[in-house]
Motif scaffolding. Structure first.
Motif, PDB file in Angstrom:
ATOM      1  N   ILE A   1       0.873  -1.185   0.000  1.00  0.00           N
ATOM      2  CA  ILE A   1       0.000   0.000   0.000  1.00  0.00           C
ATOM      3  C   ILE A   1       0.904   1.228   0.000  1.00  0.00           C
ATOM      4  O   ILE A   1       2.049   1.178   0.473  1.00  0.00           O
ATOM      5  CB  ILE A   1      -0.927  -0.025   1.251  1.00  0.00           C
ATOM      6  N   CYS A   2       0.403   2.322  -0.540  1.00  0.00           N
ATOM      7  CA  CYS A   2       1.177   3.566  -0.468  1.00  0.00           C
ATOM      8  C   CYS A   2       0.218   4.732  -0.246  1.00  0.00           C
ATOM      9  O   CYS A   2      -1.000   4.564  -0.364  1.00  0.00           O
ATOM     10  CB  CYS A   2       1.972   3.783  -1.754  1.00  0.00           C
ATOM     11  N   THR A   3       0.771   5.882   0.091  1.00  0.00           N
ATOM     12  CA  THR A   3      -0.026   7.111   0.173  1.00  0.00           C
ATOM     13  C   THR A   3       0.672   8.134  -0.716  1.00  0.00           C
ATOM     14  O   THR A   3       1.752   7.854  -1.260  1.00  0.00           O
ATOM     15  CB  THR A   3      -0.101   7.660   1.625  1.00  0.00           C
ATOM     16  N   SER A   4       0.103   9.330  -0.796  1.00  0.00           N
ATOM     17  CA  SER A   4       0.741  10.321  -1.667  1.00  0.00           C
ATOM     18  C   SER A   4       2.084  10.791  -1.095  1.00  0.00           C
ATOM     19  O   SER A   4       2.906  11.322  -1.825  1.00  0.00           O
ATOM     20  CB  SER A   4      -0.197  11.508  -1.909  1.00  0.00           C
ATOM     21  N   SER A   5       2.319  10.587   0.223  1.00  0.00           N
ATOM     22  CA  SER A   5       3.608  11.041   0.759  1.00  0.00           C
ATOM     23  C   SER A   5       4.715   9.996   0.663  1.00  0.00           C
ATOM     24  O   SER A   5       5.886  10.342   0.837  1.00  0.00           O
ATOM     25  CB  SER A   5       3.500  11.594   2.181  1.00  0.00           C
ATOM     26  N   ASN A   6       4.381   8.741   0.395  1.00  0.00           N
ATOM     27  CA  ASN A   6       5.475   7.757   0.318  1.00  0.00           C
ATOM     28  C   ASN A   6       5.504   6.976  -0.998  1.00  0.00           C
ATOM     29  O   ASN A   6       6.380   6.127  -1.188  1.00  0.00           O
ATOM     30  CB  ASN A   6       5.417   6.787   1.512  1.00  0.00           C
TER      31      ASN A   6
ATOM     32  N   ARG B   1       3.755  -3.599   5.205  1.00  0.00           N
ATOM     33  CA  ARG B   1       4.917  -3.450   4.310  1.00  0.00           C
ATOM     34  C   ARG B   1       5.147  -1.958   4.019  1.00  0.00           C
ATOM     35  O   ARG B   1       6.276  -1.473   4.010  1.00  0.00           O
ATOM     36  CB  ARG B   1       4.648  -4.213   3.008  1.00  0.00           C
ATOM     37  N   MET B   2       4.047  -1.229   3.774  1.00  0.00           N
ATOM     38  CA  MET B   2       4.155   0.223   3.541  1.00  0.00           C
ATOM     39  C   MET B   2       4.771   0.909   4.768  1.00  0.00           C
ATOM     40  O   MET B   2       5.676   1.739   4.634  1.00  0.00           O
ATOM     41  CB  MET B   2       2.771   0.825   3.272  1.00  0.00           C
ATOM     42  N   LEU B   3       4.293   0.552   5.950  1.00  0.00           N
ATOM     43  CA  LEU B   3       4.773   1.223   7.160  1.00  0.00           C
ATOM     44  C   LEU B   3       6.249   0.916   7.413  1.00  0.00           C
ATOM     45  O   LEU B   3       7.012   1.780   7.842  1.00  0.00           O
ATOM     46  CB  LEU B   3       3.896   0.841   8.364  1.00  0.00           C
ATOM     47  N   GLU B   4       6.653  -0.330   7.116  1.00  0.00           N
ATOM     48  CA  GLU B   4       8.077  -0.695   7.290  1.00  0.00           C
ATOM     49  C   GLU B   4       8.966   0.110   6.341  1.00  0.00           C
ATOM     50  O   GLU B   4       9.986   0.660   6.748  1.00  0.00           O
ATOM     51  CB  GLU B   4       8.291  -2.185   6.971  1.00  0.00           C
ATOM     52  N   ILE B   5       8.562   0.169   5.046  1.00  0.00           N
ATOM     53  CA  ILE B   5       9.376   0.910   4.063  1.00  0.00           C
ATOM     54  C   ILE B   5       9.427   2.394   4.449  1.00  0.00           C
ATOM     55  O   ILE B   5      10.474   3.032   4.393  1.00  0.00           O
ATOM     56  CB  ILE B   5       8.840   0.726   2.615  1.00  0.00           C
ATOM     57  N   SER B   6       8.298   2.941   4.880  1.00  0.00           N
ATOM     58  CA  SER B   6       8.247   4.363   5.262  1.00  0.00           C
ATOM     59  C   SER B   6       9.204   4.632   6.413  1.00  0.00           C
ATOM     60  O   SER B   6       9.910   5.646   6.426  1.00  0.00           O
ATOM     61  CB  SER B   6       6.822   4.767   5.685  1.00  0.00           C
ATOM     62  N   LYS B   7       9.235   3.706   7.372  1.00  0.00           N
ATOM     63  CA  LYS B   7      10.110   3.854   8.546  1.00  0.00           C
ATOM     64  C   LYS B   7      11.572   3.876   8.097  1.00  0.00           C
ATOM     65  O   LYS B   7      12.366   4.711   8.535  1.00  0.00           O
ATOM     66  CB  LYS B   7       9.860   2.689   9.508  1.00  0.00           C
ATOM     67  N   LYS B   8      11.881   2.960   7.178  1.00  0.00           N
ATOM     68  CA  LYS B   8      13.252   2.851   6.655  1.00  0.00           C
ATOM     69  C   LYS B   8      13.708   4.175   6.027  1.00  0.00           C
ATOM     70  O   LYS B   8      14.848   4.579   6.131  1.00  0.00           O
ATOM     71  CB  LYS B   8      13.294   1.728   5.619  1.00  0.00           C
ATOM     72  N   PHE B   9      12.780   4.852   5.359  1.00  0.00           N
ATOM     73  CA  PHE B   9      13.114   6.113   4.684  1.00  0.00           C
ATOM     74  C   PHE B   9      12.847   7.340   5.567  1.00  0.00           C
ATOM     75  O   PHE B   9      12.904   8.470   5.092  1.00  0.00           O
ATOM     76  CB  PHE B   9      12.344   6.225   3.367  1.00  0.00           C
ATOM     77  N   GLY B  10      12.527   7.105   6.825  1.00  0.00           N
ATOM     78  CA  GLY B  10      12.276   8.228   7.749  1.00  0.00           C
ATOM     79  C   GLY B  10      11.031   9.024   7.392  1.00  0.00           C
ATOM     80  O   GLY B  10      10.958  10.235   7.675  1.00  0.00           O
TER      81      GLY B  10
END
Ligand code: 13P
Ligand code: SF4
Length: 336
Positions: free
Chosen positions: A149-154, A326-335
């Motif tokens: 999943i993604c949002t417009s910010s990630n 998965r989205m939340l993990e990737i977002s965390k990785k990229f701060g």
């Protein structure tokens, strides 16, 4: 959005006499909502498109990503989601054992509705070797058919995190998808969905506004069509747009997204001028009819009676949770 949920909630509300309830006009809804938050250990999460009164009473205001992150980390027993159905549903998926309330269960989303799960499943079958990246504005059934999943910010960071030769289906927003193809250089397969609010900005009226306000910066949400995005000095998620108006030295902004965001822009920059970009109808600004179904009265009633509640099937929760995590993990990785 599952209709059965609405029917169930309606029956529950009718049983409790909720639908006939009239709120005493002398009741201070702001202090009542604060009282209920403490009494029930409830948190009120609100999206930037909510009416100003709701934003003022909320514990946290954010874009879709920040709201999902807050829903994941909260210690509250009850999450009251002042937003639309897919947002409250995401909060429930991340918190299956908590009570998640939505002031009006009919607060859907035209973009989410543009991707029915049955049709999307068939579409996906045509592209066996593609990974499915889906914008959070979709039903839990569509999330369960997705890989990330993604949002417009990630979205851009998520696409860029995948190997260059990875084939991708992007759904459901074709406008955001087309924007991301340009930004990332990836040739993604797009689902033909869109948001009714962001599709109807008038290029002609925006051009006239620019002539009348030559120093104004045009800022736009990537759900807008390409012709509008071409006019924009800055493109971003709701929180990205808000941050830009705070950091940019300009004093006038023409804002091409749902007009609810102007409330926080004005609070954060009281000396700046914010002009809502007009739609191609007779209205001066562009409201999301779904977001605006929530009212302060409905927020109070839903906290008092703990209805309407988001109820979901356990299997659907498990299947739709994976791509969100998965989205939340990737977002965390990229701060993010
Ligand atoms: P964001 O707040 O994540 O940018 O999303 C905008 C939107 O359309 C929500 O429905
Ligand atoms: Fe859906 Fe568009 Fe409303 Fe956002 S603004 S909730 S994408 S209809």
């Amino acid at each position: 959005m599952a209709d059965i949920n609405i029917e169930e909630a309606k029956k529950n509300l009718e049983k409790k006499g909720f639908l006939d309830l009239e709120i005493d006009v002398n009741l201070d809804l702001f202090s009542e909502i604060e009282r209920l938050k403490i009494k029930k250990n409830a948190i009120v999460l609100a999206h930037y498109y909510q009416e100003p009164d709701i934003q003022d009473v909320a514990d946290f205001i954010g874009d879709s990503l920040a709201l999902a992150q807050k829903a994941q980390s909260t210690n509250a027993d009850i999450i009251v989601f002042a937003g639309v159905h897919f947002m409250a549903e995401t909060a429930k998926i991340l918190n299956p054992h908590k009570k998640v309330l939505l002031p009006d269960l009919k607060a859907g989303c035209s973009l989410a509705d543009s991707a029915p799960a049955g049709l999307f499943k068939k579409f996906k079958e045509k592209y066996h070797d593609h990974l499915v990246i889906t914008y959070i504005n979709c039903s839990a059934e569509i999330k369960a058919l997705s890989d990330i999943i993604c949002t417009s910010s990630n979205a851009e960071a998520i696409i860029n995190s995948l190997p260059k030769d990875q084939k991708i289906i992007f759904a459901p927003d074709k406008n955001l998808g087309a924007y991301l193809i340009k930004k990332t250089g990836r040739d993604m397969v797009l689902w033909n969905g869109s948001c009714m609010v962001h599709e109807i900005f008038s290029l002609e009226k925006i051009t006239k506004l620019k002539m009348r306000h030559p120093n104004a910066k045009v800022i736009a949400h990537p759900e807008c069509v390409e012709a509008i995005l071409k006019e924009a000095d800055f493109i971003g998620s709701t929180s990205g747009l808000l941050k830009y108006t705070v950091q940019n030295p300009a004093t006038e902004f023409i804002v091409a997204t749902e007009s609810g965001i102007l409330h926080q822009m004005q609070i954060k920059s009281p000396l700046k001028t914010f002009i809502p970009a007009p739609p191609n109808n007779s209205c001066a600004c562009n409201n999301c009819p779904y977001m605006k179904l929530n009212t302060l009265e409905k927020l109070y009633l839903c906290m008092e009676y703990e209805e309407p509640e988001i109820i979901m099937d356990e299997k659907l929760i498990q299947a739709s949770k994976k791509p969100i995590e998965r989205m939340l993990e990737i977002s965390k990785k990229f701060g993010l």
